[in-house]
Scaffold this motif. Structure first.
Motif, short mmCIF file in Angstrom:
data_model
loop_
_atom_site.label_atom_id
_atom_site.label_comp_id
_atom_site.label_asym_id
_atom_site.label_seq_id
_atom_site.Cartn_x
_atom_site.Cartn_y
_atom_site.Cartn_z
N LEU A 1 93.40 79.55 93.57
CA LEU A 1 93.57 78.20 94.09
C LEU A 1 93.67 78.20 95.62
CD1 LEU A 1 96.08 76.66 91.51
CD2 LEU A 1 93.65 76.09 91.79
N ILE A 2 94.36 79.22 96.15
CA ILE A 2 94.47 79.32 97.62
C ILE A 2 93.08 79.49 98.23
CG2 ILE A 2 95.32 80.78 99.51
CD1 ILE A 2 97.80 81.34 97.77
N ASN A 3 92.23 80.32 97.60
CA ASN A 3 90.87 80.51 98.10
C ASN A 3 90.04 79.22 97.96
OD1 ASN A 3 90.91 83.19 99.01
ND2 ASN A 3 90.77 83.96 96.91
N ILE A 4 90.24 78.50 96.88
CA ILE A 4 89.54 77.22 96.71
C ILE A 4 89.91 76.27 97.85
CG2 ILE A 4 89.47 75.14 95.29
CD1 ILE A 4 89.63 76.98 92.82
N LEU A 5 91.20 76.24 98.18
CA LEU A 5 91.66 75.38 99.27
C LEU A 5 91.03 75.79 100.59
CD1 LEU A 5 93.62 73.01 99.00
CD2 LEU A 5 95.41 74.46 99.93
N LYS A 6 90.92 77.10 100.82
CA LYS A 6 90.30 77.60 102.06
C LYS A 6 88.86 77.13 102.17
CE LYS A 6 93.03 81.86 102.59
NZ LYS A 6 92.97 83.34 102.54
N PHE A 7 88.10 77.23 101.06
CA PHE A 7 86.69 76.88 101.13
C PHE A 7 86.49 75.37 101.23
CE2 PHE A 7 86.32 81.18 99.22
CZ PHE A 7 85.56 81.74 100.25
N PRO B 1 80.02 68.08 94.02
CA PRO B 1 78.89 67.16 93.83
C PRO B 1 77.91 67.20 94.99
CG PRO B 1 80.84 65.96 94.54
CD PRO B 1 81.28 67.39 94.34
N GLU B 2 76.70 66.81 94.73
CA GLU B 2 75.71 66.64 95.79
C GLU B 2 76.14 65.46 96.68
OE1 GLU B 2 73.12 68.53 96.46
OE2 GLU B 2 73.62 69.87 94.78
N THR B 3 75.69 65.52 97.93
CA THR B 3 76.09 64.47 98.89
C THR B 3 75.73 63.08 98.37
OG1 THR B 3 75.74 66.02 100.71
CG2 THR B 3 75.82 63.68 101.27
N GLU B 4 74.56 62.95 97.75
CA GLU B 4 74.11 61.64 97.28
C GLU B 4 75.02 61.08 96.19
OE1 GLU B 4 72.27 64.36 97.45
OE2 GLU B 4 71.10 63.91 99.26
N ALA B 5 75.69 61.98 95.47
CA ALA B 5 76.54 61.54 94.35
C ALA B 5 77.90 61.03 94.82
CB ALA B 5 76.73 62.69 93.36
N VAL B 6 78.27 61.35 96.06
CA VAL B 6 79.57 60.90 96.59
C VAL B 6 79.32 59.64 97.42
CG1 VAL B 6 81.58 61.50 97.99
CG2 VAL B 6 80.40 63.28 96.67
N THR B 7 79.65 58.51 96.84
CA THR B 7 79.42 57.23 97.52
C THR B 7 80.68 56.78 98.24
OG1 THR B 7 80.12 55.96 95.59
CG2 THR B 7 77.79 56.61 95.71
N SER C 1 78.59 77.17 97.03
CA SER C 1 78.25 78.16 95.99
C SER C 1 79.48 78.90 95.51
CB SER C 1 77.22 79.15 96.54
OG SER C 1 76.03 78.50 96.90
N ILE C 2 80.33 79.28 96.47
CA ILE C 2 81.55 80.03 96.10
C ILE C 2 82.49 79.16 95.29
CG2 ILE C 2 83.61 81.16 97.03
CD1 ILE C 2 81.88 82.11 99.37
N LEU C 3 82.66 77.91 95.70
CA LEU C 3 83.55 77.01 94.95
C LEU C 3 83.04 76.81 93.53
CD1 LEU C 3 84.36 74.38 97.70
CD2 LEU C 3 86.03 75.79 96.50
N SER C 4 81.74 76.73 93.37
CA SER C 4 81.17 76.59 92.02
C SER C 4 81.47 77.82 91.18
CB SER C 4 79.65 76.37 92.11
OG SER C 4 79.37 75.15 92.77
N SER C 5 81.38 79.00 91.83
CA SER C 5 81.67 80.24 91.10
C SER C 5 83.14 80.36 90.75
CB SER C 5 81.23 81.45 91.93
OG SER C 5 82.05 81.60 93.07
N LEU C 6 84.00 79.63 91.52
CA LEU C 6 85.45 79.64 91.25
C LEU C 6 85.86 78.55 90.26
CD1 LEU C 6 86.81 80.29 94.88
CD2 LEU C 6 86.78 81.90 92.97
#
Length: 784
Positions: free
Chosen positions: A405-411, A366-372, A356-361
């Protein structure tokens, strides 16, 4: 690489009771089979004391006997007490030098009649009461800090009117023998702990708490007045101020004192003194008002995280969990709650919250099913190509400046760790690749070294070993630049889970053992035990440690796990212990009742299943059951994603099993399978020679023997024996000697066969395997 340490510890048996920590230490040393010697140091007996006094007074022992009996009665032969008592007699005129008789004289009846207490502490106190004011103040101050005081504290105190004379007092105390200087550490310490006790008694009991409190306040004021951070002496300041909790409240200093205690707790945590840290942080918590989460939010959040860490490292697990639950309840935003979720083991919450946080950033998660698997299969080479493009540039020197970007990397880091436990394994590769790409585009930060090492552990193969190995080494260089000492255990772990396989397994075992120690001292018990798991595995497969010593080490880990309560680690260690016990004596004398049950891990998705199959392959081969070993090889190969490098160890034993069955002309054994394994072993030996060269040469020797090429077979046996000797794989050197012995026996090379079996026995003795020694001895007996 060997290392030795001599530890000396002392205690007074009349001052510690049953249940004291010193007895727990002694018990733990004995459980761990650490060689210990106990030496009881008693006081001087009457004869030795009489001889000492006789020598001091230059009189015959016969003449001094009456005096030494009195001294012994008063001091029980304690050398320090004897000295103080004799000085007291001399200063009071009860022991005098008679110039007419030219000798020391005394009167026993007068000494006995004098009101001289048996307590030497009284003698010291009486002596101190006659000292100057400066000396008495100095002794009081030093007594408040314990047995020793640093010179920096004395320098600070001389700047205050109340303690301006302590430097003069220090010189007098040294001159009179109350205090001695430790030049190495720039400390001053009491000559004896009884001197410290007497000095502390100079402060009336009713004034002690206030004296401590005022001393701490003055030190704090001096530091603030000089514009200096409390830094090096913050623990000392808090140790004094905390004596006056009621005074703190009365002076309205609760928040400054809480901040000071938090600073002291953080410093103690950084120094790995977890129990001291917990004490300071708990005091800080007690000083906050009831509405602290509303009125002092940032302070409360940081303090609670530190307190949870200290509680966890001090084995107060229930309390740590309650603190983390409080953070989850009271923290104002997802970002503040996230570390608590993860520490509580709520990995699904941590995963979802991070998403959720990454989306807000602005990141698309992607959803798990979308990552093949195909998605990740394309992402990994894309990331490797990106690294290859920037490798020649000064990328490692480019620092990430954008905090978002640093916070994105953390999450992403949190999500990759959470995904390991609650998502398909290719999701871990997806998030780690995203982390690396972010750093490649935007520069490095503290999360980059771990991201790179995680990435290398996922992608490394023998065909890219050189390139990926450079990435791992750059990550370790980068970690030093960011001074990631607290994360060093985790970095070492992931290095050896990936590129470390190219190094000697024995080096990995030793390095991860250090990682276990640094993980525990930094308060990261989970990572510490993961280091223990991987390090013990390396030790087993490489014979890095003699089997009985390795068994003791595993028992030590199991003993610690009674406190740390990691069920996953316990499963691993029970599996390892059973393997080592079987290798020693088939478990006859070294086995224990607690074992890893197959039923506990029979779920195909359980990560322990791979470990179980691996060890069944390993054990059954060394027990001499190639068919049973090969059965578990097939079970291992049925796993969806067996670990890459461990699979090569399995291939080695698979080939040995097939070769053993071919010699016996058993059905289902195909020489083509051996040819294929030997071809793959050549690749392994080319990139990780210390771990695979001797294995390749042994397989070639066995194959040459079956194909009837005696010269090639003998040459390959010799090569395998020599390679194993160079890398100190003593068990596989013994195995090569054993195989050579059987081959030479079959070829009627009797003397050579006998010599090979003798060498095999020596190797197995050094390894500590009684089972294999007995097996070889039975073969040797056939030559008689």
């Amino acid at each position: 690489m060997g290392s030795c340490m001599l530890f000396l510890g002392t205690y007074r048996d009349n001052e510690v009771q049953v249940g004291h920590a010193v007895f727990d230490l002694i018990e733990n040393l004995e459980i761990s089979n650490v060689p210990t010697n106990k030496v009881s140091l008693a006081g001087l007996d009457q004869e030795d004391l009489n001889e000492m006094i006789s020598d001091a007074l230059c009189l015959s022992p016969r003449i001094c006997k009456s005096l030494s009996d009195i001294v012994f009665q008063k001091t029980k032969g304690n050398p320090f007490f004897v000295l103080e008592f004799m000085q007291s007699l001399q200063s009071r005129g009860l022991l005098q030098y008679d110039f007419y008789q030219k000798r020391w004289v005394w009167n026993e009846d007068t000494i006995r009649a004098e009101d001289i207490t048996d307590n030497v502490l009284h003698l010291l106190s009486s002596k101190m009461n006659r000292l100057s004011d400066d000396m008495q103040i100095l002794l009081k101050v030093m007594a408040c800090f314990g047995t020793s005081t640093n010179d920096s504290v004395i320098s600070y105190l001389t700047q205050s009117p109340e303690y301006s004379g302590v430097r003069n007092g220090l010189e007098g105390a040294i001159s009179d023998g109350f205090v001695v200087e430790d030049g190495v550490h720039n400390n001053f310490k009491f000559a004896h702990d009884k001197v410290r006790e007497a000095a502390y008694n100079l402060i009336p009991d009713s004034d002690k708490e206030q004296f401590h409190y005022n001393l701490g306040k003055i030190l704090c004021t001096i530091c603030s007045g000089n514009g200096k951070d409390e830094g090096d002496i913050v623990l000392l300041i808090c140790s004094q101020i905390n004596h006056g909790i009621e005074s703190i409240k009365a002076d309205n200093l609760c928040i400054p004192a809480a901040k000071l205690n938090m600073k002291a707790g953080k410093k103690a945590l950084d120094g790995c003194d977890h129990k001291t840290a917990y004490s300071y942080l708990d005091t800080a918590q007690s000083l906050l008002p009831d509405d602290n989460w509303e009125s002092y939010y940032d302070l409360s959040l940081r303090l609670n995280f530190l307190l949870a860490r200290a509680a966890n490292s001090s084995c107060k697990y229930d309390e740590a969990e309650l603190i983390l639950q409080t953070i989850c309840k009271r923290a104002r935003c997802f970002q503040d709650k996230l570390p608590a979720y993860f520490l509580l083991g709520k990995v699904v919450d941590a995963y979802n919250t991070s998403s959720s946080i990454l989306s807000s950033l602005g990141e698309t998660v992607p959803e798990t099913e979308a990552v093949t698997l195909e998605t990740v299969g394309n992402l990994i080479p894309e990331t490797l190509n990106m690294y290859a493009e920037v490798y020649g540039d000064d990328w490692l020197g480019k620092k990430m400046e954008d905090n978002t970007l640093i916070n994105i990397l953390k999450f992403y880091s949190v999500m990759s760790t959470a995904a390991y436990f609650c998502k398909p394994s290719h999701m871990v590769a997806y998030f780690v690749s995203k982390m690396v790409q972010l750093s490649l585009r935007n520069g490095v930060c503290q999360q980059t070294p771990l991201a790179l090492l995680l990435f290398t552990s996922i992608v490394i193969r023998f065909d890219n070993a050189a390139f990926v190995g450079r990435i791992a080494k750059n990550a370790m260089v980068l970690s030093e630049r960011f001074d990631l000492s607290d994360e060093m255990a985790e970095l070492r772990l992931h290095f050896h889970m990936g590129a470390g396989h190219l190094e000697s397994f024995q080096f990995g075992a030793s390095n991860l053992r250090e990682g276990f120690g640094s993980g525990l001292t930094s308060g990261n018990a989970n990572t510490a035990f993961y280091c223990a798991i991987q390090g013990t595995f390396y030790s087993i497969i490489s014979a890095e440690k003699e089997l009985n010593l390795l068994l003791q080490e595993i028992d030590y880990y199991l003993h610690l796990l009674k406190t740390y309560k990691s069920e996953m680690t316990r499963y691993y260690m029970l599996c390892y212990r059973e393997t080592v016990s079987i290798l020693i004596d088939k478990g006859d004398a070294t086995g224990i009742e607690a074992k890893l049950c197959y039923e506990d891990i029979s779920d195909p998705g359980n990560k322990l299943l791979e470990v179980f199959y691996f060890h069944e392959v390993f054990r059954n081969y060394w027990l001499g059951y190639p068919e049973r070993s090969n059965y578990y090889v097939k079970k291992y190969e049925e796993l969806i994603e067996p670990r890459y490098f461990e699979a090569y160890i399995i291939k080695f034993y698979k080939a040995l099993n097939i070769l053993a069955m071919l010699k016996k002309k058993r059905n289902g054994a195909k020489s083509e399978d051996v040819d294929e394994i030997i071809a793959s072993m050549r690749i392994a030996a080319a990139h990780a020679g210390p771990n695979f060269r001797n294995k390749l040469e042994l397989l070639e020797a066995e194959q040459y023997g079956i194909d009837n090429y005696p010269d090639n077979a003998v040459a390959s046996y010799k090569a395998s024996i020599e390679s194993a000797r160079e890398t100190n794989f003593i068990h596989e050197r013994g195995l090569a000697c054993e195989k050579a012995g059987f081959y030479c026996k079959r070829m009627k090379f009797t003397e050579t066969s006998l010599e090979c079996f003798k060498q095999a026995r020596e190797c197995y003795e050094e390894w500590g395997s009684t089972m294999k020694v007995d097996f070889i001895q039975r073969e040797l007996d056939k030559f008689v």
